[in-house]
Design an enzyme around this catalytic site. Structure first.
Site, PDB file in Angstrom:
ATOM      1  N   GLY A  15       4.284 109.358  -3.377  1.00  0.00           N
ATOM      2  CA  GLY A  15       5.073 110.460  -3.950  1.00  0.00           C
ATOM      3  C   GLY A  15       5.041 111.674  -3.030  1.00  0.00           C
ATOM      4  N   ARG A  76       7.716 103.899  -1.001  1.00  0.00           N
ATOM      5  CA  ARG A  76       6.644 102.961  -1.328  1.00  0.00           C
ATOM      6  C   ARG A  76       7.076 101.619  -0.736  1.00  0.00           C
ATOM      7  NH1 ARG A  76       6.653 106.295  -6.341  1.00  0.00           N
ATOM      8  NH2 ARG A  76       4.776 107.561  -6.223  1.00  0.00           N
ATOM      9  N   ASP A 107      -4.348 107.778  -2.203  1.00  0.00           N
ATOM     10  CA  ASP A 107      -5.283 106.657  -1.999  1.00  0.00           C
ATOM     11  C   ASP A 107      -4.597 105.390  -1.498  1.00  0.00           C
ATOM     12  OD1 ASP A 107      -7.653 107.849  -2.594  1.00  0.00           O
ATOM     13  OD2 ASP A 107      -7.674 107.256  -4.707  1.00  0.00           O
ATOM     14  N   THR A 129      -0.856 114.722  -2.563  1.00  0.00           N
ATOM     15  CA  THR A 129      -0.376 114.293  -3.882  1.00  0.00           C
ATOM     16  C   THR A 129      -0.533 115.449  -4.851  1.00  0.00           C
ATOM     17  OG1 THR A 129      -0.810 112.901  -5.817  1.00  0.00           O
ATOM     18  CG2 THR A 129      -2.648 113.189  -4.331  1.00  0.00           C
ATOM     19  N   ASP A 131      -1.207 115.078  -7.813  1.00  0.00           N
ATOM     20  CA  ASP A 131      -2.067 114.624  -8.914  1.00  0.00           C
ATOM     21  C   ASP A 131      -3.540 115.042  -8.796  1.00  0.00           C
ATOM     22  OD1 ASP A 131       0.228 113.329  -9.792  1.00  0.00           O
ATOM     23  OD2 ASP A 131      -0.347 111.395  -8.925  1.00  0.00           O
ATOM     24  N   ASP A 133      -5.821 113.408  -7.563  1.00  0.00           N
ATOM     25  CA  ASP A 133      -6.639 112.253  -7.978  1.00  0.00           C
ATOM     26  C   ASP A 133      -7.266 111.510  -6.793  1.00  0.00           C
ATOM     27  OD1 ASP A 133      -4.268 111.275  -6.986  1.00  0.00           O
ATOM     28  OD2 ASP A 133      -3.948 109.805  -8.573  1.00  0.00           O
ATOM     29  N   ARG A 175       0.058 111.042 -13.173  1.00  0.00           N
ATOM     30  CA  ARG A 175      -0.190 109.590 -13.234  1.00  0.00           C
ATOM     31  C   ARG A 175      -1.349 109.341 -14.206  1.00  0.00           C
ATOM     32  NH1 ARG A 175       0.903 105.615  -8.318  1.00  0.00           N
ATOM     33  NH2 ARG A 175       1.677 107.508  -7.389  1.00  0.00           N
ATOM     34  N   HIS A 220       2.884 129.846 -32.674  1.00  0.00           N
ATOM     35  CA  HIS A 220       3.265 128.655 -31.902  1.00  0.00           C
ATOM     36  C   HIS A 220       2.031 127.769 -31.793  1.00  0.00           C
ATOM     37  CE1 HIS A 220       1.891 131.522 -28.655  1.00  0.00           C
ATOM     38  NE2 HIS A 220       0.997 130.549 -28.633  1.00  0.00           N
TER      39      HIS A 220
HETATM   40  P1  ADP Z   1      -0.261 107.030  -2.964  1.00  0.00           P
HETATM   41  O1  ADP Z   1      -0.415 106.991  -1.491  1.00  0.00           O
HETATM   42  O2  ADP Z   1       0.286 108.326  -3.447  1.00  0.00           O
HETATM   43  O3  ADP Z   1      -1.510 106.584  -3.697  1.00  0.00           O
HETATM   44  P2  ADP Z   1       0.967 104.453  -3.542  1.00  0.00           P
HETATM   45  O4  ADP Z   1      -0.211 103.911  -4.283  1.00  0.00           O
HETATM   46  O5  ADP Z   1       2.331 104.196  -4.087  1.00  0.00           O
HETATM   47  O6  ADP Z   1       0.917 106.024  -3.357  1.00  0.00           O
HETATM   48  O7  ADP Z   1       0.862 103.878  -2.043  1.00  0.00           O
HETATM   49  C1  ADP Z   1       1.809 104.252  -1.070  1.00  0.00           C
HETATM   50  C2  ADP Z   1       2.042 103.106  -0.128  1.00  0.00           C
HETATM   51  O8  ADP Z   1       0.826 102.793   0.564  1.00  0.00           O
HETATM   52  C3  ADP Z   1       2.443 101.798  -0.777  1.00  0.00           C
HETATM   53  O9  ADP Z   1       3.809 101.733  -1.095  1.00  0.00           O
HETATM   54  C4  ADP Z   1       2.097 100.811   0.311  1.00  0.00           C
HETATM   55  O10 ADP Z   1       3.086 100.788   1.316  1.00  0.00           O
HETATM   56  C5  ADP Z   1       0.820 101.419   0.890  1.00  0.00           C
HETATM   57  N1  ADP Z   1      -0.358 100.760   0.295  1.00  0.00           N
HETATM   58  C6  ADP Z   1      -0.819 100.871  -0.966  1.00  0.00           C
HETATM   59  N2  ADP Z   1      -1.873 100.064  -1.178  1.00  0.00           N
HETATM   60  C7  ADP Z   1      -2.064  99.385  -0.027  1.00  0.00           C
HETATM   61  C8  ADP Z   1      -3.000  98.394   0.397  1.00  0.00           C
HETATM   62  N3  ADP Z   1      -3.940  97.912  -0.418  1.00  0.00           N
HETATM   63  N4  ADP Z   1      -2.902  97.950   1.675  1.00  0.00           N
HETATM   64  C9  ADP Z   1      -1.952  98.411   2.514  1.00  0.00           C
HETATM   65  N5  ADP Z   1      -1.053  99.355   2.164  1.00  0.00           N
HETATM   66  C10 ADP Z   1      -1.101  99.850   0.926  1.00  0.00           C
HETATM   67  O1  F6P Z   2       1.875 110.671  -7.690  1.00  0.00           O
HETATM   68  C1  F6P Z   2       2.790 111.700  -7.933  1.00  0.00           C
HETATM   69  C2  F6P Z   2       3.617 111.389  -9.152  1.00  0.00           C
HETATM   70  O2  F6P Z   2       4.546 112.450  -9.335  1.00  0.00           O
HETATM   71  C3  F6P Z   2       2.825 111.147 -10.429  1.00  0.00           C
HETATM   72  O3  F6P Z   2       2.395 112.336 -11.041  1.00  0.00           O
HETATM   73  C4  F6P Z   2       3.834 110.370 -11.242  1.00  0.00           C
HETATM   74  O4  F6P Z   2       3.177 109.526 -12.154  1.00  0.00           O
HETATM   75  C5  F6P Z   2       4.563 109.560 -10.210  1.00  0.00           C
HETATM   76  O5  F6P Z   2       4.358 110.192  -8.962  1.00  0.00           O
HETATM   77  C6  F6P Z   2       6.032 109.426 -10.471  1.00  0.00           C
HETATM   78  O6  F6P Z   2       6.569 108.608  -9.507  1.00  0.00           O
HETATM   79  P1  F6P Z   2       8.151 108.392  -9.330  1.00  0.00           P
HETATM   80  O7  F6P Z   2       8.686 109.591  -8.618  1.00  0.00           O
HETATM   81  O8  F6P Z   2       8.237 107.156  -8.503  1.00  0.00           O
HETATM   82  O9  F6P Z   2       8.743 108.273 -10.686  1.00  0.00           O
END
Ligand code: ADP
Ligand code: F6P
Length: 323
Positions: A15, A76, A107, A129, A131, A133, A175, A220
């Site tokens: 995101g 993604r 992550d 992010t 979030d 998180d 999230r 409220h």
């Molecule tokens: P964020 O980076 O915000 O946690 P995602 O979990 O959607 O968002 O991960 C972003 C991208 O990172 C994924 O679409 C994928 O391309 C890559 N990714 C996620 N998990 C893995 C993994 N276990 N191994 C390799 N690439 C990964």
């Molecule tokens: O990780 C950022 C975030 O905005 C979260 O807060 C939310 O759950 C998610 O991404 C929404 O993702 P998308 O834009 O794919 O709907």
């Protein structure tokens, strides 16, 4: 002996978050300052696999520090989760002369960076992010702006909620994490803050508190509900039916991900982006930049991904006691 870095790639993944452009700008300008070439990789790992790779110079990042979103776009990419996809990614890096990559994301994106590092492409993660998180860091790029955006929106909803003597259920992003809800709950003085990490799903208690508040003359009743709990529209209907207090739900949604980054997000994102380049120039790889206990630091990605994070006890306690 660590390998020499000639060209550094930069990508944003997962995101988007306000401040990512400030981080990209810092990566580009710090790399140029250190005599390196810079390659922008568009659309995260998807763009890497599609070879959407551009040369970047100082001008490529002019007028971007104040802009939300990410000029490199983000995506993604499921193909990159597979070993074949990762090998292809590393091969493409070599083909384009990319020795090292700065990965700005969460992550999931760091897991991708970890895989590239194992395949010989030096990587540094920068936490991006809204979030908050990511366990290894007290700060993530975009969280501050998202909280400020949500806080302003909640103030506005509060005005109309008071005029109509309504209850408002306001859903914020995050999230599975409740950090935006917690911070906005405190900043907006919400009557109730529902966090996925803490909520016991005891709606009876919530309903009797709303009834009591109304008896005491509260005009409220603001409930900040985290996305991880969700169900805000139905929750509002159930509350109205049980309390007789007119109730509206508002889901703030993607507005929280956009907008010009705050001063904090610009400065922290800039510092982290520059630091990522400095680490690569020192020959470091498979590390993530973090802000921990008031300092900018870096951790091994494997260790960072194994860390756990929880809602700060005292902040949660006061979010309950100050209503
Ligand atoms: P964020 O980076 O915000 O946690 P995602 O979990 O959607 O968002 O991960 C972003 C991208 O990172 C994924 O679409 C994928 O391309 C890559 N990714 C996620 N998990 C893995 C993994 N276990 N191994 C390799 N690439 C990964
Ligand atoms: O990780 C950022 C975030 O905005 C979260 O807060 C939310 O759950 C998610 O991404 C929404 O993702 P998308 O834009 O794919 O709907």
């Amino acid at each position: 002996m660590s390998k020499e870095i000639n060209a550094i790639g930069v990508l944003t993944s997962g995101g988007d978050a306000p401040g990512m452009n400030a981080a990209i700008r810092a990566v580009v300008r710090q790399a140029l300052y250190k005599g390196k070439k810079v390659k922008g990789i568009k659309r995260g790992y998807a763009g890497l696999l599609n070879e959407e790779i551009i040369d970047m110079d100082a001008k490529s990042v002019s007028d971007t520090i104040s802009r939300g979103g990410t000029i490199l776009q983000t995506a993604r990419c499921m193909e990159f989760v597979t070993p074949e996809g990762q090998q292809l990614g590393a091969d493409i890096c070599r083909k384009h002369g990319i020795d090292a990559i700065v990965v700005i994301g969460g992550d999931g994106s760091f897991k991708g960076a970890q895989k590239l590092a194992a395949l010989g492409i030096n990587t540094i993660g920068v936490p991006g992010t809204i979030d908050l998180d990511i366990a290894c860091t007290d700060y993530t790029i975009g969280f501050d702006t998202a909280c400020n955006t949500a806080m302003d929106a909640i103030d506005k909803i509060r005005d109309t909620s008071t005029s109509h003597e309504r209850c408002s259920v306001i859903e914020v992003m995050g999230r599975g994490a409740g950090y935006i809800a917690l911070w906005c709950g405190i900043a907006n003085g919400a009557e109730e803050i529902l966090l996925p990490e803490k909520y016991d799903h005891n709606e009876e208690r919530l309903i009797s508190q709303i009834i009591n508040a109304r008896k005491l003359g509260k005009q409220h009743y603001i409930i900040i509900n985290a996305e991880g709990i969700g169900d805000s529209q139905n929750m509002a209907k159930r509350i109205e039916a049980a309390t007789g207090v007119e109730t509206r739900a508002t889901i703030l949604g993607h507005m929280q991900r956009g907008g010009s980054p705050t001063c904090k997000d610009r400065v922290y994102a800039t510092t982290m982006g520059a630091m990522a380049v400095d680490l690569l120039c020192e020959g470091k790889s498979n590390r993530v930049v973090a802000h921990k206990n008031g300092e900018f630091v870096d951790f091994d990605i494997d260790e960072a991904l194994a860390m756990k994070k929880s809602i700060p006890d005292y902040m949660y306690q006061i979010s309950q006691s100050l209503v």
